[in-house]
Design a protein around this motif. Structure first.
Motif, PDB file in Angstrom:
ATOM      1  N   GLY A   1       0.802  -1.212   0.000  1.00  0.00           N
ATOM      2  CA  GLY A   1       0.000   0.000   0.000  1.00  0.00           C
ATOM      3  C   GLY A   1       0.834   1.261   0.000  1.00  0.00           C
ATOM      4  N   ALA A   2       1.560   1.490   1.104  1.00  0.00           N
ATOM      5  CA  ALA A   2       2.229   2.780   1.263  1.00  0.00           C
ATOM      6  C   ALA A   2       3.529   2.881   0.486  1.00  0.00           C
ATOM      7  N   ILE A   3       4.266   1.773   0.283  1.00  0.00           N
ATOM      8  CA  ILE A   3       5.610   1.868  -0.318  1.00  0.00           C
ATOM      9  C   ILE A   3       5.613   1.452  -1.788  1.00  0.00           C
ATOM     10  N   GLY A   4       5.010   0.280  -2.099  1.00  0.00           N
ATOM     11  CA  GLY A   4       4.917  -0.130  -3.492  1.00  0.00           C
ATOM     12  C   GLY A   4       6.100  -0.944  -3.978  1.00  0.00           C
ATOM     13  N   GLN A   5       7.029  -1.230  -3.152  1.00  0.00           N
ATOM     14  CA  GLN A   5       8.154  -2.096  -3.495  1.00  0.00           C
ATOM     15  C   GLN A   5       8.884  -2.455  -2.194  1.00  0.00           C
ATOM     16  N   LEU A   6       9.813  -3.413  -2.276  1.00  0.00           N
ATOM     17  CA  LEU A   6      10.638  -3.727  -1.101  1.00  0.00           C
ATOM     18  C   LEU A   6      11.891  -2.881  -1.151  1.00  0.00           C
ATOM     19  N   GLN A   7      12.319  -2.386  -0.016  1.00  0.00           N
ATOM     20  CA  GLN A   7      13.575  -1.637   0.094  1.00  0.00           C
ATOM     21  C   GLN A   7      14.254  -2.035   1.392  1.00  0.00           C
ATOM     22  N   PRO A   8      15.496  -1.634   1.636  1.00  0.00           N
ATOM     23  CA  PRO A   8      16.214  -2.154   2.816  1.00  0.00           C
ATOM     24  C   PRO A   8      15.485  -1.879   4.126  1.00  0.00           C
TER      25      PRO A   8
END
Lengths: 376, 521
Positions: free
Chosen positions: A269-276
């Motif tokens: 929802g809030a980010i839209g991808q995986l990040q560290p």
């Protein structure tokens, strides 16, 4: 010579039990004012920027809901654990593993689209969180390890695993070397509730539904009774025929699943991808939310909104006053400290040994002096 | 009047009052203890005996009133101060470290820095001179309850007190051990020491005490010479009215009745270094009878109860059989579903969850057996049904309480016990196993519970009662077996049983030789 002792009160005051979160909040405000004053900022200005400005417009309320959703989801799960006297401190790790499991679909199968994608991701997110929470549960039931330590240490494992994933196998090949996965496809993104008004997504609805369901579970169902009995008097629970080892798994799997759902909702929802880094410590802050809400799922909704505000306020004072947004952590810490302090004083009173004696001796002397006695 | 050697009292208490919240636990208590007398403090549970004694020993501070020691007004602010004055106390619940030796335990409480070896020598000499032989080098964990009490007494005597307070000392002793203790007390009296003897056992008070002070509801209701009173008149003073005697109708044709609870060769390894292993226990309890299990505390009764109830499972499924079905590998829920009901010794925290309402505590043991009545579809608790059922039990057992559905911890011990027993009786179980049915329960409530257990058996159930109270067992049992060191004797029909025979078995005499030992004794 002088000694502090906590003496158990014969009765808990129901009034102060109910007031305790508010007293704790008031004490946090006072301590916060002192902190702002020491930082050289007018406390009134700081409080306006910290607590009022971040929620003065509708789009900002949506931001509040975005921050509150994971806190509430995680905290209602934790409330079940804590009621059962099982100490899951590792929700942050379960949150991350939920996010990783759920993200597997959009990252590994970007061509797979349609209405099935999102439910599957959410389901996988819950499975991931629950599976990760099963590790401390297994260690506790098999080897009698302390779940506080194991669940906490697994948080760091999860964080480093996510870091490795987004820098290694799952890195976006077209991402110019940035440590992140590809952007999720449209069918893998959690829809916004009211796109015209703000960014708040379905995660907040999940949180409210989960809170209500867990409230019903805990207050109306046999399973909730089992949780409360085993948590408050394990021997009576065994006499009732309830099994503590099963309860350890139930509580960990349930809270893990909810933390996992929070994780995948946040990423999708809030980010839209995986990040560290995908969480500003939601899993830890949710512990404060759970206690501030008195381990009651409905109270947790309110507490989640308050703690969400401390995040927004932290960002606000950073941009407006140039104070580090770490003040958010300070506020959260103070809040937990005061909540636990109030709760302790509801159950116990403080006795000063040594001082109390001299007081009585003074009273005895008073008794000896008739004039003073009359005055009393 | 009793032996009052120099005419003045050792201890005088005037108007001592202690208030807890709204409860006046001790209300203007007056008490005189002369030198060289054994003074009984009588009263039911909750009469204020413990509160009074705690004030005398300095662990509670009175709200008002005065204490005179040798005629001097004193304030006893701590147990240390009490010891300095010359007041020693032997508690009902011992405070000994099981992993240390007797001498080490004694040294810990003396804190005068003298070496263990000299303490051990002193303790040994003292123990033999008072007829309480004790090996100071032995580990407390290996000692019987009676021997542990000796350590407490020796520890108290080493501080050369003038007044010794004993709280229910015989509740953990066999009749023979109690006799030994009485000899010691008489010896102490002859040396001019005073003893405050707390008990609710009227026969022994009549036997050894010179004077008695009777408490009821926190007030002194009388001073008397127990030797001039009857047990009934003392009981009347304690309780305030006559206690109804328990009626036990004879059973007929019990030999042919079906055993509902069968225990066959039950053994259990010790779970902790200090718990008792169970050794090859066999017992049948038939429909219509009450079997009593006597024994000094800590001889495996707790382990036995856990094994029979299914809180601990057995390897051999046939070692516990309920209504003809193997139950050894069933959980407590499975055994309840076969028709068994259980009442554990500990009320708060085992039989009931302290912070939960009575109606919820009803659900505690009956959520499975009465699943249809109390739990609806999808696991929803029918709170109306459990409330109604708990009110029914409260009425049937005459449970007195301050609120419609109070927390278990808010009830007095006796009333909570009535509720816990009533909760199981309400099911009409075919097998009922009760551990310490009336421990710490006042006489009226105890009679009520005992009568209810007898009636349950006469209606065709098998009732097994584990108790340390021999009077109780003789009152309700059709046969008595004795547990000693994890072994169970053959049940003795009540017509053949005597206090002496049971007492010898409690002390560890071999079952087959009980008669013989009696003859030579």
């Amino acid at each position: 010579m002088m000694r502090l002792e906590l003496v158990k009160r014969p009765q808990r005051s129901p009034l102060f039990s109910a007031l305790s979160p508010f007293i704790a909040f008031a004490l946090t405000i006072i301590a916060g004012a002192i902190m702002f004053a020491l930082l050289g900022v007018n406390p009134l200005t700081a409080f306006r920027i910290y607590f009022i400005e971040p929620i003065s417009q509708v789009w900002q309320l949506h931001e509040l809901a975005i921050k509150a959703a994971p806190l509430i989801l995680i905290a209602v799960g934790l409330s079940v654990c804590y009621k059962a006297n099982i100490w899951n401190i590792g929700a942050e790790g379960q949150f991350i593993f939920g996010a990783i499991f759920g993200s597997g679909i959009p990252v590994l199968f970007p061509q797979f689209e349609g209405p099935l994608v999102l439910p599957l991701m959410l389901l996988l997110g819950m499975v991931g969180g629950a599976a990760y929470a099963a590790i401390p549960a297994l260690l506790k039931t098999r080897f009698n390890t302390n779940e506080i330590l194991t669940s906490l240490m697994l948080v760091y494992v999860a964080q480093l695993f996510l870091d490795w994933l987004v820098r290694g196998p799952w890195r976006d090949p077209q991402g110019h070397g940035f440590p992140q996965t590809i952007q999720f496809g449209d069918s893998a993104v959690l829809p916004e509730l009211m796109p015209d008004a703000g960014r708040a997504n379905w995660g907040f609805v999940f949180a409210l539904v989960a809170a209500v369901l867990i409230w019903i579970l805990m207050s109306r169902m046999l399973k909730g009774f089992e949780v409360r009995v085993l948590g408050s008097s394990p021997r009576a629970g065994r006499f009732a025929g309830f099994r503590l080892s099963r309860m350890v798994f139930f509580a960990f799997l349930l809270s893990g699943a909810l933390a996992g759902l929070a994780g995948i909702s946040e990423v999708s929802g809030a980010i839209g991808q995986l990040q560290p880094v995908i969480s500003p410590g939601y899993g830890f802050t949710a512990i404060i939310v759970a206690f501030l809400g008195r381990l009651n799922p409905l109270g947790i909704i309110a507490a989640g909104l308050v703690l969400a505000l401390t995040y927004l306020g932290g960002e606000a004072v950073q941009s407006a006053l140039g104070i580090s947004d770490k003040v958010a952590r300070v506020f959260q810490g103070m809040l937990l400290f005061f909540v636990l302090g109030c709760d302790t004083l509801i159950h116990y009173r403080i006795r000063l040994i040594g001082l109390a004696l001299t007081k009585q001796e003074a009273a005895a002397k008073l008794d000896a002096a008739p004039k003073l006695k009359e005055a009393r | 009047m009793s032996a009052n050697h120099d005419g003045s009292n050792l201890l005088e208490v005037r108007g001592l009052t202690k208030i807890f919240g709204t409860l006046t636990a001790c209300d203007h208590i007056d008490l005189n203890i002369a030198r060289g007398e054994i003074h009984a403090l009588l009263g039911e549970n909750g009469a204020g005996k413990s509160t009074l004694v705690k004030m005398l020993f300095g662990s509670l501070e009175p709200n008002s009133g005065e204490i005179f020691w040798n005629g001097q007004a004193v304030r006893i602010t701590s147990p240390g101060a009490a010891k300095k004055l010359g007041i020693g106390m032997v508690f009902q619940h011992f405070s000994l470290f099981e992993a240390l030796t007797a001498a080490e335990n004694i040294a810990l409480s003396l804190d005068d820095g003298s070496p263990i070896s000299s303490i051990a020598a002193k303790a040994r000499a003292l123990s033999y001179s008072y007829g309480l032989p004790l090996d100071p080098e032995s580990l407390v964990g290996d000692l019987s309850v009676g021997e542990r009490q000796r350590i407490e007494i020796i520890r108290c005597l080493l501080q050369t007190p003038q007044l010794i307070i004993l709280d229910e000392p015989t509740s953990v002793l066999t009749p023979q051990e109690a006799d030994k203790l009485f000899e010691t007390l008489e010896r102490l009296r002859s040396e001019g020491k005073s003893i405050l003897y707390i008990s609710h056992r009227l026969e022994e008070v009549k036997r050894i005490c010179d004077r008695a002070t009777v408490l009821r509801h926190g007030k002194v209701v009388g001073h008397c010479n127990p030797r001039e009173e009857t047990a009934a008149s003392l009981a009347r003073m304690m309780v305030g009215n006559e206690v109804q005697a328990v009626v036990r109708a004879p059973v007929e044709g019990i030999e042919t009745a079906q055993p509902l609870l069968e225990i066959r060769g039950l053994s259990r390894k010790p779970a902790t270094p200090f718990s008792i292993p169970l050794k090859n226990i066999s017992l049948n309890v038939r429909a219509g009878e009450v079997i009593g299990i006597a024994g000094v505390a800590g001889n495996g009764q707790g382990e036995f109860f856990e094994s029979v109830s299914g809180e601990v499972l057995q390897q051999d499924a046939a070692s516990v059989r309920i209504r003809g079905k193997n139950a050894g590998s069933l959980t407590i829920t499975g055994r309840r579903l076969l028709g068994a009901a259980f009442v554990p010794e500990e009320r708060l925290g085992h039989g009931a969850a302290p912070r939960m309402k009575l109606s919820e505590n009803l659900l505690l043991s009956r959520h499975a057996t009465d699943g249809k009545a109390f739990v609806g579809t999808g696991g929803m608790v029918k709170s109306g049904a459990i409330y109604a059922a708990s009110q029914r039990i409260i009425e049937a057992m005459d449970v007195r309480k301050s609120a419609p559905d109070p927390e278990a911890a808010a009830l007095s011990g006796g009333n909570l016990q009535k509720f816990i027993v009533g909760r199981e009786l309400d099911r009409r179980p075919s097998v009922m196993v009760v551990n310490q049915p009336t421990w710490g329960v006042d006489a009226g409530a105890a009679a009520h519970i005992r009568q209810a257990l007898i009636e349950l058996s006469r209606s065709g159930s098998a009732v097994l009662v584990i108790s340390q109270d021999l009077d109780e067992l003789f009152e309700i049992s059709d046969a008595i077996a004795v547990m000693h060191n994890g072994e169970l004797s053959k049940p003795m029909p009540i017509a053949e049983a005597t206090f002496e025979k049971v007492g010898l078995l409690m002390g560890g005499a071999e079952p087959g030789h009980a008669e013989h030992t009696l003859e030579t004794a």
